[in-house]
Design a protein around this motif. Structure first.
Motif, PDB file in Angstrom:
ATOM      1  N   UNK A 194       6.325 -14.819  97.959  1.00  9.06           N
ATOM      2  CA  UNK A 194       6.086 -14.149  97.385  1.00  9.06           C
ATOM      3  C   UNK A 194       6.876 -12.590  97.519  1.00  9.06           C
ATOM      4  N   UNK A 195       7.261 -12.797  98.814  1.00 10.00           N
ATOM      5  CA  UNK A 195       8.077 -11.229  98.800  1.00 10.00           C
ATOM      6  C   UNK A 195      10.032 -11.767  97.775  1.00 10.00           C
ATOM      7  N   UNK A 196      10.359 -12.826  97.640  1.00  8.76           N
ATOM      8  CA  UNK A 196      11.324 -12.994  96.777  1.00  8.76           C
ATOM      9  C   UNK A 196      10.836 -12.490  95.743  1.00  8.76           C
ATOM     10  N   UNK A 197       9.499 -13.365  95.094  1.00  7.35           N
ATOM     11  CA  UNK A 197       9.024 -13.100  93.766  1.00  7.35           C
ATOM     12  C   UNK A 197       9.013 -11.281  93.318  1.00  7.35           C
ATOM     13  N   UNK A 198       8.789 -10.543  94.399  1.00  5.35           N
ATOM     14  CA  UNK A 198       8.248  -9.171  93.629  1.00  5.35           C
ATOM     15  C   UNK A 198       9.869  -8.550  93.615  1.00  5.35           C
ATOM     16  N   UNK A 199      10.676  -9.057  94.645  1.00  6.25           N
ATOM     17  CA  UNK A 199      11.749  -8.272  94.365  1.00  6.25           C
ATOM     18  C   UNK A 199      12.525  -8.574  93.230  1.00  6.25           C
ATOM     19  N   UNK A 200      12.805 -10.083  92.642  1.00  4.96           N
ATOM     20  CA  UNK A 200      12.872 -10.646  91.886  1.00  4.96           C
ATOM     21  C   UNK A 200      12.721  -9.624  90.918  1.00  4.96           C
ATOM     22  N   UNK A 201      12.104  -9.927  89.862  1.00  6.00           N
ATOM     23  CA  UNK A 201      10.671  -8.744  89.022  1.00  6.00           C
ATOM     24  C   UNK A 201      10.875  -7.807  89.201  1.00  6.00           C
ATOM     25  N   UNK A 202      11.318  -6.885  89.970  1.00  5.13           N
ATOM     26  CA  UNK A 202      11.560  -5.713  90.892  1.00  5.13           C
ATOM     27  C   UNK A 202      13.126  -5.157  89.638  1.00  5.13           C
ATOM     28  N   UNK A 203      13.249  -5.784  90.325  1.00  2.00           N
ATOM     29  CA  UNK A 203      15.216  -6.468  89.466  1.00  2.00           C
ATOM     30  C   UNK A 203      14.954  -6.087  88.305  1.00  2.00           C
ATOM     31  N   UNK A 204      14.162  -7.101  88.022  1.00  2.00           N
ATOM     32  CA  UNK A 204      14.145  -7.640  85.818  1.00  2.00           C
ATOM     33  C   UNK A 204      13.383  -5.884  85.019  1.00  2.00           C
ATOM     34  N   UNK A 205      12.515  -5.450  86.512  1.00  3.82           N
ATOM     35  CA  UNK A 205      11.686  -4.287  85.740  1.00  3.82           C
ATOM     36  C   UNK A 205      12.515  -2.960  85.601  1.00  3.82           C
ATOM     37  N   UNK A 206      13.480  -2.659  86.310  1.00  2.00           N
ATOM     38  CA  UNK A 206      14.546  -2.332  86.662  1.00  2.00           C
ATOM     39  C   UNK A 206      15.438  -2.268  85.845  1.00  2.00           C
ATOM     40  N   UNK A 207      15.261  -3.209  85.546  1.00  2.00           N
ATOM     41  CA  UNK A 207      16.896  -3.261  84.332  1.00  2.00           C
ATOM     42  C   UNK A 207      16.260  -2.777  82.760  1.00  2.00           C
ATOM     43  N   UNK A 208      14.417  -3.202  82.633  1.00  2.00           N
ATOM     44  CA  UNK A 208      14.454  -2.875  81.773  1.00  2.00           C
ATOM     45  C   UNK A 208      13.705  -1.869  81.643  1.00  2.00           C
ATOM     46  N   UNK A 209      14.008  -0.391  82.543  1.00  2.00           N
ATOM     47  CA  UNK A 209      13.461   1.062  82.203  1.00  2.00           C
ATOM     48  C   UNK A 209      14.593   1.079  81.405  1.00  2.00           C
ATOM     49  N   UNK A 210      15.984   0.713  82.016  1.00  2.00           N
ATOM     50  CA  UNK A 210      17.055   1.297  80.905  1.00  2.00           C
ATOM     51  C   UNK A 210      16.705   0.746  79.550  1.00  2.00           C
ATOM     52  N   UNK A 211      16.524  -0.537  78.885  1.00  2.00           N
ATOM     53  CA  UNK A 211      16.614  -0.589  77.720  1.00  2.00           C
ATOM     54  C   UNK A 211      15.537   0.042  76.231  1.00  2.00           C
ATOM     55  N   UNK A 212      16.614   1.230  75.746  1.00  4.81           N
ATOM     56  CA  UNK A 212      15.565   1.828  75.252  1.00  4.81           C
ATOM     57  C   UNK A 212      16.549   2.236  73.912  1.00  4.81           C
ATOM     58  N   UNK A 213      16.586   2.428  72.612  1.00 12.94           N
ATOM     59  CA  UNK A 213      17.152   2.257  71.423  1.00 12.94           C
ATOM     60  C   UNK A 213      15.876   2.360  69.677  1.00 12.94           C
ATOM     61  N   UNK A 214      16.997   2.269  68.899  1.00 12.42           N
ATOM     62  CA  UNK A 214      16.587   1.574  67.481  1.00 12.42           C
ATOM     63  C   UNK A 214      16.707   0.150  66.784  1.00 12.42           C
ATOM     64  N   UNK A 215      16.070   0.202  65.900  1.00 14.05           N
ATOM     65  CA  UNK A 215      16.004  -1.404  65.167  1.00 14.05           C
ATOM     66  C   UNK A 215      17.255  -0.752  64.508  1.00 14.05           C
ATOM     67  N   UNK A 216      17.994  -2.086  63.662  1.00 13.61           N
ATOM     68  CA  UNK A 216      18.854  -1.035  62.729  1.00 13.61           C
ATOM     69  C   UNK A 216      18.084  -0.462  61.375  1.00 13.61           C
TER      70      UNK A 216
END
Length: 307
Positions: free
Chosen positions: A89-111
């Motif tokens: 569980x600790x490793x799963x939470x670490x990886x999921x937390x990393x994914x969430x941190x990357x997702x926080x940076x994903x903002x933009x506009x569609x074409x």
């Protein structure tokens, strides 16, 4: 077996000994996720369902390495999925937390000029739903039937992982998936990226040692499990029809893969970590219950972390 040690994605499924997973070992998820055919077919279907929405398609295309390394990006997504089911569980939470941190940076506009952000609850819910539905439906169709009761439990057991990703409406049934789909369907559209993605899958680049004919069958199988309304929206016509030979080949491969007890597989090593027989996920539900009963144990007493 540890996952590739890249950007925090390393996972040791054998250690720490006794550390529970987020999903219990007698869950249908352990049975489904151990099968590489179900994961491959379901994973491709999930990507098609996600790319149908311009917001997700743009987010992936503009903010990840997908367009230059689709195989590597897909592999890391697979590692995160395996970690959520089998990892400590600790490793799963670490990886999921990393994914969430990357997702926080994903903002933009569609074409078309529509704003998007990866942490939009509607998009998080849909991405989670596509993966849950895709893997389960692929297993059901190409490996072994999954009973209504096991389908319900499969969804229920995935809630803890989904919540860690920020999902607000985790699936509890097939009906939930189709209700979510009905809401989003008017937004779905055909796009060259969908065809490019399928071409990558059919090319065999993801696994060069496997015959291309199987890769082509896999891509058509993924299209076959899309709800018909989605396939029509994406314009995936008869060229992607699953042939009788495709179906026979994939079912044979799926059933064979389900019998191969791989000691390096996350499912095997996670079971050993929990003090269970390594082949626990390969045993029938009745055999799993007998194993617990012979030891005077309850299934829910082993291997699931508090959330």
């Amino acid at each position: 077996m540890s996952a590739p040690a890249e950007k925090g994605y390393a996972i040791d499924y054998l250690h720490p000994a006794g550390e529970p997973a987020l999903v219990p070992p007698d869950s249908p998820q352990w049975r489904v996720f151990k099968n590489p055919i179900a994961m491959a077919v379901g994973g491709v279907a999930a990507v098609l369902l996600e790319f149908a929405d311009a917001r997700i398609r743009s987010g992936v295309w503009d903010h990840s390495i997908y367009k230059i390394d689709p195989i590597g990006r897909s592999r890391r997504t697979g590692i995160a999925a395996m970690a959520g089911v089998y990892g400590p569980a600790s490793a799963a939470r670490r990886i999921i937390g990393g994914v969430n941190r990357m997702h926080r940076k994903v903002v933009g506009e569609t074409p078309a000029g529509e704003a998007y952000r990866a942490l939009d609850p509607e998009l998080l819910d849909w991405v989670s739903a596509t993966a849950g539905y895709g893997f389960l439906e692929a297993y059901h169709r190409f490996v072994a039937p999954v009973s209504p009761a096991d389908r319900a439990r499969y969804y229920r057991d995935g809630e803890a992982v989904a919540r860690l990703y920020g999902v607000q409406r985790p699936l509890t049934s097939d009906a939930d998936f189709h209700a979510m789909l009905e809401t989003l369907l008017p937004r779905f559209e055909a796009h060259p990226i969908n065809l490019e993605f399928l071409e990558i899958i059919m090319s065999g680049r993801a696994a060069p040692t496997i015959p291309k004919v199987l890769h082509r069958a896999l891509a058509r199988a993924a299209v076959s499990i899309l709800p018909p309304a989605v396939r029509a929206r994406l314009g995936l016509g008869t060229a992607f029809d699953l042939t009788a030979i495709d179906r026979l080949m994939l079912r044979a491969a799926g059933k064979l893969a389900d019998r191969v007890r791989d000691r390096n597989a996350p499912a095997w090593q996670a079971a050993v970590r929990l003090g269970l027989p390594g082949d626990f996920a390969w045993r029938s539900p009745a055999a799993q219950r007998r194993w617990f009963a012979q030891r005077g144990m309850q299934p829910n007493a082993v291997g699931v972390a508090a959330t």
